[in-house]
Design a protein around this motif. Structure first.
Motif, PDB file in Angstrom:
ATOM      1  N   UNK A  56       0.823  -1.211   0.000  1.00 43.01           N
ATOM      2  CA  UNK A  56       0.000   0.000   0.000  1.00 43.01           C
ATOM      3  C   UNK A  56       0.857   1.261   0.000  1.00 43.01           C
ATOM      4  N   UNK A  57       2.035   1.184   0.612  1.00 41.36           N
ATOM      5  CA  UNK A  57       2.914   2.350   0.698  1.00 41.36           C
ATOM      6  C   UNK A  57       3.888   2.439  -0.466  1.00 41.36           C
ATOM      7  N   UNK A  58       3.879   1.445  -1.338  1.00 41.00           N
ATOM      8  CA  UNK A  58       4.883   1.403  -2.402  1.00 41.00           C
ATOM      9  C   UNK A  58       4.507   2.307  -3.569  1.00 41.00           C
ATOM     10  N   UNK A  59       5.517   2.657  -4.310  1.00 38.79           N
ATOM     11  CA  UNK A  59       5.328   3.454  -5.519  1.00 38.79           C
ATOM     12  C   UNK A  59       4.869   2.505  -6.615  1.00 38.79           C
ATOM     13  N   UNK A  60       3.808   2.870  -7.277  1.00 38.88           N
ATOM     14  CA  UNK A  60       3.264   2.019  -8.328  1.00 38.88           C
ATOM     15  C   UNK A  60       4.242   1.860  -9.481  1.00 38.88           C
ATOM     16  N   UNK A  61       4.277   0.672 -10.038  1.00 41.10           N
ATOM     17  CA  UNK A  61       5.094   0.428 -11.232  1.00 41.10           C
ATOM     18  C   UNK A  61       4.595   1.282 -12.395  1.00 41.10           C
ATOM     19  N   UNK A  62       3.346   1.697 -12.313  1.00 45.47           N
ATOM     20  CA  UNK A  62       2.768   2.519 -13.368  1.00 45.47           C
ATOM     21  C   UNK A  62       3.333   3.942 -13.356  1.00 45.47           C
ATOM     22  N   UNK A  63       3.980   4.306 -12.243  1.00 42.30           N
ATOM     23  CA  UNK A  63       4.543   5.656 -12.141  1.00 42.30           C
ATOM     24  C   UNK A  63       5.803   5.801 -12.977  1.00 42.30           C
ATOM     25  N   UNK A  64       6.265   4.719 -13.561  1.00 41.29           N
ATOM     26  CA  UNK A  64       7.446   4.714 -14.425  1.00 41.29           C
ATOM     27  C   UNK A  64       8.676   5.280 -13.709  1.00 41.29           C
ATOM     28  N   UNK A  65       8.874   4.805 -12.468  1.00 35.22           N
ATOM     29  CA  UNK A  65      10.049   5.195 -11.685  1.00 35.22           C
ATOM     30  C   UNK A  65      10.980   3.990 -11.650  1.00 35.22           C
ATOM     31  N   UNK A  66      12.244   4.216 -11.963  1.00 36.69           N
ATOM     32  CA  UNK A  66      13.191   3.101 -12.008  1.00 36.69           C
ATOM     33  C   UNK A  66      13.454   2.554 -10.601  1.00 36.69           C
ATOM     34  N   UNK A  67      13.978   1.330 -10.546  1.00 36.57           N
ATOM     35  CA  UNK A  67      14.191   0.619  -9.284  1.00 36.57           C
ATOM     36  C   UNK A  67      15.112   1.381  -8.340  1.00 36.57           C
ATOM     37  N   UNK A  68      16.159   1.993  -8.873  1.00 35.01           N
ATOM     38  CA  UNK A  68      17.098   2.737  -8.019  1.00 35.01           C
ATOM     39  C   UNK A  68      16.414   3.916  -7.341  1.00 35.01           C
ATOM     40  N   UNK A  69      15.560   4.611  -8.065  1.00 37.27           N
ATOM     41  CA  UNK A  69      14.833   5.755  -7.492  1.00 37.27           C
ATOM     42  C   UNK A  69      13.838   5.270  -6.445  1.00 37.27           C
ATOM     43  N   UNK A  70      13.165   4.157  -6.730  1.00 37.52           N
ATOM     44  CA  UNK A  70      12.230   3.593  -5.757  1.00 37.52           C
ATOM     45  C   UNK A  70      12.965   3.247  -4.465  1.00 37.52           C
ATOM     46  N   UNK A  71      14.118   2.605  -4.589  1.00 38.46           N
ATOM     47  CA  UNK A  71      14.893   2.236  -3.403  1.00 38.46           C
ATOM     48  C   UNK A  71      15.331   3.468  -2.626  1.00 38.46           C
ATOM     49  N   UNK A  72      15.685   4.517  -3.335  1.00 44.39           N
ATOM     50  CA  UNK A  72      16.081   5.760  -2.671  1.00 44.39           C
ATOM     51  C   UNK A  72      14.910   6.357  -1.886  1.00 44.39           C
ATOM     52  N   UNK A  73      13.727   6.297  -2.476  1.00 42.16           N
ATOM     53  CA  UNK A  73      12.526   6.796  -1.782  1.00 42.16           C
ATOM     54  C   UNK A  73      12.269   5.957  -0.532  1.00 42.16           C
ATOM     55  N   UNK A  74      12.290   4.628  -0.678  1.00 42.65           N
ATOM     56  CA  UNK A  74      12.027   3.728   0.443  1.00 42.65           C
ATOM     57  C   UNK A  74      13.060   3.888   1.558  1.00 42.65           C
ATOM     58  N   UNK A  75      14.296   4.159   1.180  1.00 41.92           N
ATOM     59  CA  UNK A  75      15.353   4.280   2.196  1.00 41.92           C
ATOM     60  C   UNK A  75      15.173   5.521   3.062  1.00 41.92           C
ATOM     61  N   UNK A  76      14.385   6.483   2.592  1.00 46.68           N
ATOM     62  CA  UNK A  76      14.158   7.705   3.365  1.00 46.68           C
ATOM     63  C   UNK A  76      12.892   7.688   4.201  1.00 46.68           C
ATOM     64  N   UNK A  77      12.141   6.613   4.141  1.00 51.11           N
ATOM     65  CA  UNK A  77      10.880   6.536   4.896  1.00 51.11           C
ATOM     66  C   UNK A  77      11.042   5.562   6.052  1.00 51.11           C
ATOM     67  N   UNK A  78      10.906   6.039   7.296  1.00 55.81           N
ATOM     68  CA  UNK A  78      11.016   5.110   8.428  1.00 55.81           C
ATOM     69  C   UNK A  78       9.793   4.199   8.516  1.00 55.81           C
ATOM     70  N   UNK A  79      10.017   2.999   9.002  1.00 53.47           N
ATOM     71  CA  UNK A  79       8.945   2.015   9.170  1.00 53.47           C
ATOM     72  C   UNK A  79       7.807   2.589  10.017  1.00 53.47           C
ATOM     73  N   UNK A  80       8.137   3.431  10.973  1.00 56.58           N
ATOM     74  CA  UNK A  80       7.113   3.993  11.865  1.00 56.58           C
ATOM     75  C   UNK A  80       6.045   4.781  11.116  1.00 56.58           C
ATOM     76  N   UNK A  81       6.353   5.242   9.899  1.00 54.01           N
ATOM     77  CA  UNK A  81       5.384   5.994   9.099  1.00 54.01           C
ATOM     78  C   UNK A  81       4.307   5.093   8.498  1.00 54.01           C
ATOM     79  N   UNK A  82       4.593   3.806   8.365  1.00 54.31           N
ATOM     80  CA  UNK A  82       3.695   2.897   7.658  1.00 54.31           C
ATOM     81  C   UNK A  82       3.139   1.794   8.555  1.00 54.31           C
ATOM     82  N   UNK A  83       3.876   1.427   9.593  1.00 56.61           N
ATOM     83  CA  UNK A  83       3.469   0.303  10.448  1.00 56.61           C
ATOM     84  C   UNK A  83       2.133   0.569  11.124  1.00 56.61           C
ATOM     85  N   UNK A  84       1.514  -0.506  11.547  1.00 55.76           N
ATOM     86  CA  UNK A  84       0.273  -0.426  12.326  1.00 55.76           C
ATOM     87  C   UNK A  84       0.643  -0.544  13.804  1.00 55.76           C
TER      88      UNK A  84
END
Length: 152
Positions: A56-84
């Motif tokens: 649910x928190x992931x960037x859609x593949x439809x956004x046409x963002x390459x894997x490296x950019x996706x990983x960079x985005x994910x690396x900046x988001x702490x788990x506490x922002x998404x966890x229940x």
């Protein structure tokens, strides 16, 4: 009477609430798990991140963002922002039948097992499938033994 302690997994894979979504994604993929308990620095249970939460928190593949950019985005988001953090939990002494009813009726995939605020285990639907297989094997073995005795 069987309790949660009898079936729960004690060899836990958990992350800290400050770890990144990238670490969570990589951990889930490497360990082939769908539920990731989250703790604070003291080991207290603070939340749960599921594979579904991650999707649910992931960037859609439809956004046409390459894997490296996706990983960079994910690396900046702490788990506490998404966890229940409003997660149903079990204690080690909870009767196993009661834990199974919670998983079934609430359609949960797991119950973190917490004792005195500390994460001590996790109980998953897979644990119950493993138990079912063991019980079926035992039942089949006893039926085979019964048939063997009748034929003598």
């Amino acid at each position: 009477m069987l309790t949660t302690r009898d079936l729960m997994t004690e060899e836990l894979i958990a992350l800290r609430h400050t770890d990144s979504l990238l670490e969570a994604k990589q951990t889930m993929e490497e360990a082939r798990i769908r539920h990731l308990p989250i703790t604070d620095e003291a080991g207290a249970f603070v939340g749960l991140l599921t594979h579904r939460d991650l999707l649910a928190a992931s960037v859609s593949r439809l956004a046409d963002i390459d894997a490296a950019t996706q990983e960079e985005i994910y690396s900046g988001i702490p788990v506490s922002e998404v966890m229940r953090s409003d997660v149903a939990m079990a204690t080690p002494e909870l009767p196993l039948r009661q834990a199974a009813e919670v998983l079934l009726t609430q359609k949960y995939g797991c119950l973190p097992v917490v004792e005195c605020g500390k994460l001590v285990g996790i109980l998953t639907a897979s644990d119950f499938i493993r138990l079912s297989l063991e019980l079926m094997d035992a039942l089949e073995a006893s039926e085979h033994l019964e048939c063997t005795c009748k034929n003598e």
